[in-house]
Design an enzyme around this catalytic site. Structure first.
Site, PDB file in Angstrom:
ATOM      1  CE  LYS A 208      -4.379   0.983   0.477  1.00 17.70           C
ATOM      2  NZ  LYS A 208      -5.649  -0.104   0.002  1.00 17.70           N
TER       3      LYS A 208
HETATM    4  P1  NAD Z   1     -13.002   7.855  -2.183  1.00 14.25           P
HETATM    5  O1  NAD Z   1     -12.236   8.744  -1.960  1.00 14.25           O
HETATM    6  O2  NAD Z   1     -13.684   7.607  -3.530  1.00 14.25           O
HETATM    7  O3  NAD Z   1     -14.537   8.223  -1.007  1.00 14.25           O
HETATM    8  C1  NAD Z   1     -14.185   8.036   0.246  1.00 14.25           C
HETATM    9  C2  NAD Z   1     -15.810   8.581   0.612  1.00 14.25           C
HETATM   10  O4  NAD Z   1     -15.745   8.556   2.251  1.00 14.25           O
HETATM   11  C3  NAD Z   1     -15.881  10.020   0.592  1.00 14.25           C
HETATM   12  O5  NAD Z   1     -17.421  10.012   0.201  1.00 14.25           O
HETATM   13  C4  NAD Z   1     -15.635  10.906   1.624  1.00 14.25           C
HETATM   14  O6  NAD Z   1     -16.420  11.994   1.696  1.00 14.25           O
HETATM   15  C5  NAD Z   1     -16.088   9.689   2.693  1.00 14.25           C
HETATM   16  N1  NAD Z   1     -15.636  10.124   4.164  1.00 14.25           N
HETATM   17  C6  NAD Z   1     -14.437  10.532   4.333  1.00 14.25           C
HETATM   18  N2  NAD Z   1     -14.216  10.884   5.840  1.00 14.25           N
HETATM   19  C7  NAD Z   1     -15.464  10.465   6.103  1.00 14.25           C
HETATM   20  C8  NAD Z   1     -16.063  10.521   7.620  1.00 14.25           C
HETATM   21  N3  NAD Z   1     -15.481  11.007   8.512  1.00 14.25           N
HETATM   22  N4  NAD Z   1     -17.038  10.109   7.489  1.00 14.25           N
HETATM   23  C9  NAD Z   1     -18.124   9.664   6.523  1.00 14.25           C
HETATM   24  N5  NAD Z   1     -17.341   9.532   5.368  1.00 14.25           N
HETATM   25  C10 NAD Z   1     -16.410  10.027   5.048  1.00 14.25           C
HETATM   26  O7  NAD Z   1     -12.381   6.369  -1.797  1.00 14.25           O
HETATM   27  P2  NAD Z   1     -13.141   5.040  -1.860  1.00 14.25           P
HETATM   28  O8  NAD Z   1     -12.176   4.373  -3.088  1.00 14.25           O
HETATM   29  O9  NAD Z   1     -14.481   4.871  -2.054  1.00 14.25           O
HETATM   30  O10 NAD Z   1     -12.624   3.920  -0.755  1.00 14.25           O
HETATM   31  C11 NAD Z   1     -13.339   4.157   0.470  1.00 14.25           C
HETATM   32  C12 NAD Z   1     -12.780   2.742   1.371  1.00 14.25           C
HETATM   33  O11 NAD Z   1     -12.791   1.610   0.813  1.00 14.25           O
HETATM   34  C13 NAD Z   1     -11.501   2.970   1.986  1.00 14.25           C
HETATM   35  O12 NAD Z   1     -11.249   2.342   3.211  1.00 14.25           O
HETATM   36  C14 NAD Z   1     -10.597   2.114   0.920  1.00 14.25           C
HETATM   37  O13 NAD Z   1      -9.391   1.743   1.338  1.00 14.25           O
HETATM   38  C15 NAD Z   1     -11.627   1.090   0.713  1.00 14.25           C
HETATM   39  N6  NAD Z   1     -11.435   0.235  -0.659  1.00 14.25           N
HETATM   40  C16 NAD Z   1     -11.344   1.157  -1.662  1.00 14.25           C
HETATM   41  C17 NAD Z   1     -11.249   0.424  -3.062  1.00 14.25           C
HETATM   42  C18 NAD Z   1     -11.435   0.844  -4.327  1.00 14.25           C
HETATM   43  O14 NAD Z   1     -11.343   0.252  -5.217  1.00 14.25           O
HETATM   44  N7  NAD Z   1     -11.440   2.231  -4.290  1.00 14.25           N
HETATM   45  C19 NAD Z   1     -11.082  -1.032  -2.969  1.00 14.25           C
HETATM   46  C20 NAD Z   1     -11.039  -1.820  -1.578  1.00 14.25           C
HETATM   47  C21 NAD Z   1     -11.171  -0.873  -0.490  1.00 14.25           C
END
Ligand code: NAD
Length: 429
Positions: A118
């Site tokens: 990561k």
């Molecule tokens: P992103 O940046 O697209 O979205 C993150 C979201 O979380 C946004 O809507 C943001 O406003 C919200 N957020 C941030 N702080 C917050 C809080 N305190 N309370 C509520 N909402 C909050 O990110 P993403 O890619 O959707 O990733 C989200 C999670 O999923 C992370 O933990 C990431 O590691 C995990 N993840 C992502 C992927 C991927 O393919 N994008 C794959 C596996 C896991």
């Protein structure tokens, strides 16, 4: 137990919400049950490599700002390092260490030939211009040019990054290697630069697929069930979209600006349109009454999908959670201390390393397509990914039933077992 505790003191922490401590406690529980050796435990409780760079970047106002950037490889036992890059103000080393280790377990549990890695940069991407972000991303790529590689370590998007940053990484990396176009160094790219169809939606689609698979295994139909989704970025919004398409009423959504509740169901396509035309946030959305993120987590719904950050479900709020099914879209949304509380309440938790693996599964197909120079249709990608994650879910579900453990414990047992077997094959160095 005492030896391993002492041995891992360097990476242990007493902080309740330290994600690396949460990861370690689940790992040690699986290691205890599997009876793996102290040596193997020693290797896997630490990252294999930590790379830190301080990146001087010219800002638009003419000043130089120095950004702290990380890349952590937790394990290459099963293959090259694989894992996203996070741009966020809270990014810190222990978080990146935990995220890297979760990638090891995630790739192992869905049986794809990757290790875990990561990256992260402590920055506030929403407050940076396009030019500043591009310079930062190129500086990071140059600093990590010896770490990344199609057979060494393959980054992807995570919070705060997207296909746009991946495109800059391919471009910069290819320039560094004498202009050879090397798309397989990174996944989650735009289609124009060798991205895979279906990658953008893959994680949210996978979260929905495991929820539907869980419902099928326990004999429940999706129609009429309600769900709350925390986080409305890539994972949260796409999960919400697919859940509502499957007949589940998504009654609450939220992002970092707050939450929205509508008993009749939030119109997800409207919320997505609103977010996209309002700077990427839901602030001011009129499709539901305002609630806080804390209220969202304890709503009286059937299904809860935390899809934002780590450490959202804690011993403080776990006793008040009313959902009976939790699917962890985010990485590490539940602290290890909250696990026994959720288990005690009989809540079925589909753990992060399984629930959100759809993204890395399609990343793997992207890498395969880049290397073969042959590209799949969207439905081919979706069918393969759906089958892979369903099969992984079934394995975890069956193991949990056989050993009378939670889905999380079963997922860790399968993952740790696979990684340890590979470690043994590698032999002693
Ligand atoms: P992103 O940046 O697209 O979205 C993150 C979201 O979380 C946004 O809507 C943001 O406003 C919200 N957020 C941030 N702080 C917050 C809080 N305190 N309370 C509520 N909402 C909050 O990110 P993403 O890619 O959707 O990733 C989200 C999670 O999923 C992370 O933990 C990431 O590691 C995990 N993840 C992502 C992927 C991927 O393919 N994008 C794959 C596996 C896991």
């Amino acid at each position: 137990m005492s030896r391993k505790k002492e041995d891992t003191a360097i990476v242990e922490s007493n902080k309740l919400t330290d994600p690396y401590a949460s990861m370690l406690s689940r790992f040690h529980a699986a290691a205890d049950r599997l009876g793996i050796s102290a040596d193997e435990r020693e290797i896997l409780s630490r990252p294999a490599e930590i790379h830190i760079a301080y990146l001087p970047v010219a800002m638009d106002d003419g000043h130089i700002r120095v950004f702290e950037a990380y890349r952590v490889i937790h394990s290459r036992a099963l293959g090259p390092g694989k894992g996203g890059i996070r741009y966020a103000p809270e990014v810190n080393m222990r978080e990146v260490m935990a995220l890297a280790a979760w990638m090891t377990w995630k790739c192992a549990v869905v049986n794809i030939p990757y290790g875990g890695a990561k990256g992260g940069i402590t920055c506030e991407p929403k407050k940076m211009s396009l030019g500043e972000l591009e310079r930062l991303t190129r500086a990071y790529t140059r600093a990590m040019s010896k770490v990344f590689g199609p057979d060494k370590d393959i980054p992807a998007p995570d919070m705060g990054t997207s296909a746009r940053e991946m495109a800059w990484i391919v471009d910069e990396y290819s320039r560094l290697y004498e202009g050879n176009f090397i798309p397989a160094v990174v996944t989650g790219k735009p289609l124009e630069l060798g991205g895979s169809k279906g990658r953008v939606e893959a994680t949210g689609r996978g979260v929905t697929t495991v929820i539907l698979q869980a419902l099928q295994r326990i004999g429940r139909r999706p129609e009429g069930l309600t769900a709350a989704v925390q986080g409305f970025g890539n994972v949260g919004s796409i999960t919400a979209k697919y859940l509502s398409q499957s007949g589940i009423r998504v009654v609450a959504i939220s992002d970092k600006t707050g939450g929205y509740y509508n008993e009749g169901g939030i119109l997800i396509h409207q919320a997505i349109q609103y977010r996209d035309s309002h700077g990427g946030v839901l602030e001011g959305f009129k499709g539901g009454e305002r609630i806080t993120n804390e209220q969202l987590l304890t709503l009286d719904v059937d299904i809860l999908v935390p899809a934002a950050l780590e450490d959202q479900i804690t011993p403080q709020n776990a006793p008040n959670i009313k959902a009976w099914l939790i699917a962890e879209g985010a990485n590490g949304p539940t602290t290890a201390e909250a696990d026994p509380i959720l288990n005690g309440k009989g809540i079925m938790v589909i753990p992060d390393i399984l629930a959100n693996a759809g993204g890395v599964i399609v990343s793997y197909y992207e890498w395969v397509q880049n290397r073969r120079g042959h590209y799949y249709t969207e439905s081919e990608v979706q069918e393969r990914a759906d089958n892979t994650i369903k099969q992984a879910f079934d394995e975890v579900f069956t193991r949990a039933a056989a050993q009378k453990v939670s889905l999380r414990e079963a997922a860790y047992l399968i993952a740790v077992e696979r990684v340890v077997r590979a470690l043994r094959m590698h032999g002693k160095y």
